[in-house]
Design an enzyme around this catalytic site. Sequence first.
Site, PDB file in Angstrom:
ATOM      1  N   SER A  12       0.790  -1.229   0.000  1.00  0.00           N
ATOM      2  CA  SER A  12       0.000   0.000   0.000  1.00  0.00           C
ATOM      3  C   SER A  12       0.826   1.284   0.000  1.00  0.00           C
ATOM      4  O   SER A  12       0.264   2.375  -0.026  1.00  0.00           O
ATOM      5  CB  SER A  12      -0.944   0.019   1.206  1.00  0.00           C
ATOM      6  OG  SER A  12      -0.209  -0.001   2.420  1.00  0.00           O
ATOM      7  N   GLY A  13       2.161   1.180   0.001  1.00  0.00           N
ATOM      8  CA  GLY A  13       3.005   2.372   0.054  1.00  0.00           C
ATOM      9  C   GLY A  13       3.382   2.901  -1.313  1.00  0.00           C
ATOM     10  O   GLY A  13       3.058   2.318  -2.352  1.00  0.00           O
ATOM     11  N   TYR A  14       4.099   4.017  -1.322  1.00  0.00           N
ATOM     12  CA  TYR A  14       4.534   4.623  -2.580  1.00  0.00           C
ATOM     13  C   TYR A  14       5.508   3.717  -3.334  1.00  0.00           C
ATOM     14  O   TYR A  14       5.448   3.601  -4.554  1.00  0.00           O
ATOM     15  CB  TYR A  14       5.195   5.975  -2.310  1.00  0.00           C
ATOM     16  CG  TYR A  14       4.250   7.065  -1.879  1.00  0.00           C
ATOM     17  CD1 TYR A  14       2.999   7.210  -2.470  1.00  0.00           C
ATOM     18  CD2 TYR A  14       4.627   7.967  -0.882  1.00  0.00           C
ATOM     19  CE1 TYR A  14       2.141   8.235  -2.064  1.00  0.00           C
ATOM     20  CE2 TYR A  14       3.783   8.992  -0.477  1.00  0.00           C
ATOM     21  CZ  TYR A  14       2.537   9.123  -1.079  1.00  0.00           C
ATOM     22  OH  TYR A  14       1.696  10.127  -0.683  1.00  0.00           O
ATOM     23  N   CYS A 154      17.617   4.657  -0.404  1.00  0.00           N
ATOM     24  CA  CYS A 154      17.608   5.690  -1.445  1.00  0.00           C
ATOM     25  C   CYS A 154      18.788   6.649  -1.312  1.00  0.00           C
ATOM     26  O   CYS A 154      19.510   6.904  -2.288  1.00  0.00           O
ATOM     27  CB  CYS A 154      16.280   6.442  -1.435  1.00  0.00           C
ATOM     28  SG  CYS A 154      15.787   7.091   0.177  1.00  0.00           S
ATOM     29  N   ASN A 319      14.066   8.843  -6.031  1.00  0.00           N
ATOM     30  CA  ASN A 319      14.135   8.048  -4.799  1.00  0.00           C
ATOM     31  C   ASN A 319      13.218   6.831  -4.818  1.00  0.00           C
ATOM     32  O   ASN A 319      13.515   5.807  -4.197  1.00  0.00           O
ATOM     33  CB  ASN A 319      13.816   8.919  -3.578  1.00  0.00           C
ATOM     34  CG  ASN A 319      12.465   9.589  -3.673  1.00  0.00           C
ATOM     35  OD1 ASN A 319      12.276  10.477  -4.507  1.00  0.00           O
ATOM     36  ND2 ASN A 319      11.528   9.201  -2.838  1.00  0.00           N
TER      37      ASN A 319
END
Length: 351
Positions: A12-14, A154, A319
Amino acid sequence: MKRFKASIIGGSGYGAAELIRRILIHPEVELVRVSSIDYIGEPLSAVHPHLEGRTDLRFEKLEPEDAAAGCDVVLLGLPHKVAANVVPRLLEKTQAKIVDLSGDFRLRDLAAYEQYYGGKHPAPDLLKGAAVYGLPELNRDAIRSARLVASPGCFATTIILGLLPLAKAGLLEGAVETVGITGSSGSGITPTATTHHPVRAQNLRTYKPLSHQHMPEISETLTAAGAKSFGIHFVPVSAPLTRGIFSTSFARVDASVTPERLAEAYAAAFEGERFVRRPKKRLPEVAAVSGSNYAEVGFELGPVEEGHRTVACFSAIDNLIKGGAGQGIQSMNLVLGLDEGLTLEDPGGYP
């Protein structure tokens, strides 16, 4: 029919949004399930609106071994310490290859993990070489044969790529000072008092100065690549960008080092690398790599001062892609024996 099946745990994250997007268009890998503790039963587009109409998959709440059932590879988009509890179960109960995007298996030094990640490691025995550090530009052959890949952070990816030519050429010795500027998506999908739009859009602020968790990862990796007595003083800065990291690292080299020698070092370090480039007529910039898996690197060499010269090493990435999901896809392709660049060679947009 696609040859391989993949599952994402923590979807569910970016970063997971980029994983899903890239796998959905992959010619050889089929995404068969996405598990999450949130949004159970809802379509992926409920969280990732750019996927509307692209897939019928829904978020499922599954035990790790059930999420991995029948899969050739599992990609983890889980928080630190949560991933460390999941990985041992996957290693024991499944045959799937694992690409972990958390920081739980990047370090070999248990004391460094406890210092920078705060608390005990849930699976300390696995820090002793169970995972391969997933930077293809340094560990490509090891990644190909790995069961568990620890995908780099990142900031770590950006800074390491900028300094790697010096390390490989035997020119990186002693401490460096680095400032890294990052976009808001690196803070994750849940807003906080210091990351939501009203305080981010018109602001610059530092966080975790000289104590960021990527520091030992950078030191371990560059030391393994040839740096001597290496240390890093790192100040991260949060900027009003959605995507991108730009890092500037200051290193000292002998007074005899010339721009031509540095150019040779950069060319040798990244010869044949598809996703790292040194621009010919400009220095790196975020807009040139945003939305893509490409990294840009470059340098400027200062005058002789007290027997040495200062090199400013610049590097820029997206990133979420080269700094996260895209690099994870690179490793996924490698562990499956596929062309490393599948789904990753689009150049992104500009400006």
